[in-house]
Design an enzyme around this catalytic site. Structure first.
Site, PDB file in Angstrom:
ATOM      1  N   ASP A 151       0.854  -1.197   0.000  1.00 25.82           N
ATOM      2  CA  ASP A 151       0.000   0.000   0.000  1.00 25.82           C
ATOM      3  C   ASP A 151       0.890   1.248   0.000  1.00 25.82           C
ATOM      4  O   ASP A 151       0.392   2.380  -0.056  1.00 25.82           O
ATOM      5  CB  ASP A 151      -1.012  -0.001   1.146  1.00 25.82           C
ATOM      6  N   SER A 152       2.218   1.038  -0.007  1.00 26.12           N
ATOM      7  CA  SER A 152       3.156   2.139  -0.289  1.00 26.12           C
ATOM      8  C   SER A 152       2.805   2.792  -1.623  1.00 26.12           C
ATOM      9  O   SER A 152       3.250   3.901  -1.905  1.00 26.12           O
ATOM     10  CB  SER A 152       4.594   1.614  -0.327  1.00 26.12           C
ATOM     11  N   ASP A 192      -1.073  -6.124   0.130  1.00 27.41           N
ATOM     12  CA  ASP A 192      -1.442  -5.509   1.410  1.00 27.41           C
ATOM     13  C   ASP A 192      -2.944  -5.380   1.572  1.00 27.41           C
ATOM     14  O   ASP A 192      -3.647  -4.984   0.629  1.00 27.41           O
ATOM     15  CB  ASP A 192      -0.865  -4.089   1.485  1.00 27.41           C
ATOM     16  N   LYS A 194      -1.082  -9.254   3.372  1.00 24.19           N
ATOM     17  CA  LYS A 194      -0.255  -8.744   4.470  1.00 24.19           C
ATOM     18  C   LYS A 194      -1.102  -7.847   5.361  1.00 24.19           C
ATOM     19  O   LYS A 194      -1.861  -7.009   4.862  1.00 24.19           O
ATOM     20  CB  LYS A 194       0.961  -7.998   3.911  1.00 24.19           C
ATOM     21  N   GLU A 200      -0.886  -5.331   8.851  1.00 24.05           N
ATOM     22  CA  GLU A 200      -0.013  -4.589   9.763  1.00 24.05           C
ATOM     23  C   GLU A 200      -0.502  -4.712  11.204  1.00 24.05           C
ATOM     24  O   GLU A 200      -1.699  -4.562  11.471  1.00 24.05           O
ATOM     25  CB  GLU A 200       0.028  -3.107   9.382  1.00 24.05           C
ATOM     26  N   GLU A 259       9.851  -4.117   9.913  1.00 21.66           N
ATOM     27  CA  GLU A 259      10.256  -2.832   9.321  1.00 21.66           C
ATOM     28  C   GLU A 259      10.844  -1.911  10.387  1.00 21.66           C
ATOM     29  O   GLU A 259      10.241  -1.704  11.451  1.00 21.66           O
ATOM     30  CB  GLU A 259       9.042  -2.151   8.653  1.00 21.66           C
TER      31      GLU A 259
HETATM   32  O1  KIV Z   1       3.649  -1.066   1.528  1.00 23.56           O
HETATM   33  C1  KIV Z   1       4.791  -1.510   1.406  1.00 23.56           C
HETATM   34  O2  KIV Z   1       5.470  -1.329   0.383  1.00 23.56           O
HETATM   35  C2  KIV Z   1       5.327  -2.277   2.512  1.00 23.56           C
HETATM   36  C3  KIV Z   1       6.800  -2.514   2.532  1.00 23.56           C
HETATM   37  C4  KIV Z   1       7.489  -1.282   3.000  1.00 23.56           C
HETATM   38  C5  KIV Z   1       7.178  -3.695   3.350  1.00 23.56           C
HETATM   39  O3  KIV Z   1       4.624  -2.635   3.401  1.00 23.56           O
END
Ligand code: KIV
Length: 271
Positions: free
Chosen positions: A51-52, A90, A118, A120, A186
């Protein structure tokens, strides 16, 4: 008849097998077919639709505005071209706020081609991890600096220092107990990340967590030296300068992760 699943070398059980055999895992983010195809063909074992993308693709200041629909769009584009790498996507901010929402969003991501989602954080998220894993959805846990917590944390900072180290160790063990097959760490001091890696059966993937993890991940814009418009974290390295092309950068990164030369002390937090 051979199917896509038959021929894809990276499966969820193969990740734990790699850890047992001491083989490092190479992960990069990608958000579209072109980059994903190049990374897939040049040594990347796992692709993360992070989600970056809210920050590096959409230009926001945080990952909070990213929606499930955004994630599904990018997941579809990447899933179409992967021949080798395992695809992790994510769950964006709020999509894992309740078990029902997390299940609905995860089903959309898996139907778009993701093979793992994923999540968090720990706390109530442990129940969400268990809820998904019991419903055959592989889960990666993301601990340490969790960018979706930016409002509570007040910024992007190293986590797990001092007394917080013990809590992070407990969270990692609890995430694996809940069924997480992979753990991203992270911005965690290197000795703590190495200790967690030794303590849990699931592979750890570090980003700013030092060389003692079972694998590494970088955001593709960082590893290609692009100006993200944000402060460059210490752990970021420009592999395009070294590799000479996008494919060369992917190969240089994969080699450096596998031979243990990345991350070195200059790209990690000692404490
Ligand atoms: O969103 C993302 O790219 C991430 C990485 C920084 C691990 O969660």
């Amino acid at each position: 008849m051979s199917t896509h699943a038959d021929s894809k070398p990276w499966t969820v059980p193969a990740l734990a097998q790699a850890k047992r055999e001491g083989r490092k895992l190479v992960m990069l983010t990608a958000y579209d077919a072109g980059f994903a195809r190049t990374f897939d063909a040049n040594g990347t074992d796992l692709i993360l639709i992070g989600d970056s993308l809210g920050m590096v693709v959409q230009g926001h200041d945080s990952t909070l505005p990213v929606t499930v629909a955004d994630m599904v769009y990018h997941t579809r584009a990447v899933a179409r071209v992967l021949e080798r790498a395992l695809l992790v996507a994510d769950l964006p901010f709020g999509a894992d706020a309740t078990p029902e929402r997390a299940l609905e969003a995860s089903l959309q991501l898996l139907q778009a081609g993701a093979e793992m989602v994923k999540i968090e954080g720990a706390g109530f998220k442990l129940d969400i991890i268990r809820h998904l894993v019991e419903r055959e959805i592989p889960v990666c846990s993301h601990l340490g600096l969790t960018p979706q917590s930016v409002l509570r944390l007040g910024g992007f900072r190293v986590q797990g220092r001092g007394e917080a180290a013990e809590q992070l160790r407990r969270d990692a063990a609890a995430a694996v107990d809940a069924g997480a097959a992979l753990v991203v760490l992270e911005c965690v001091p290197s000795p703590l990340a190495a200790q967690i890696t030794a303590e849990i059966a699931a592979p750890t993937i570090g980003i700013g967590a030092g060389p003692g993890c079972d694998g590494q991940v970088l955001v593709m814009h960082d590893f290609l030296g692009l100006d993200s418009g944000h402060r460059r974290p210490k752990f970021v390295k420009d592999f395009l300068a070294e590799g000479g092309s996008i494919a060369g950068a992917a190969r240089a990164y994969a080699d450096a992760v596998r031979n243990g030369s990345f991350p070195d002390a200059d790209h990690a937090y000692a404490q």
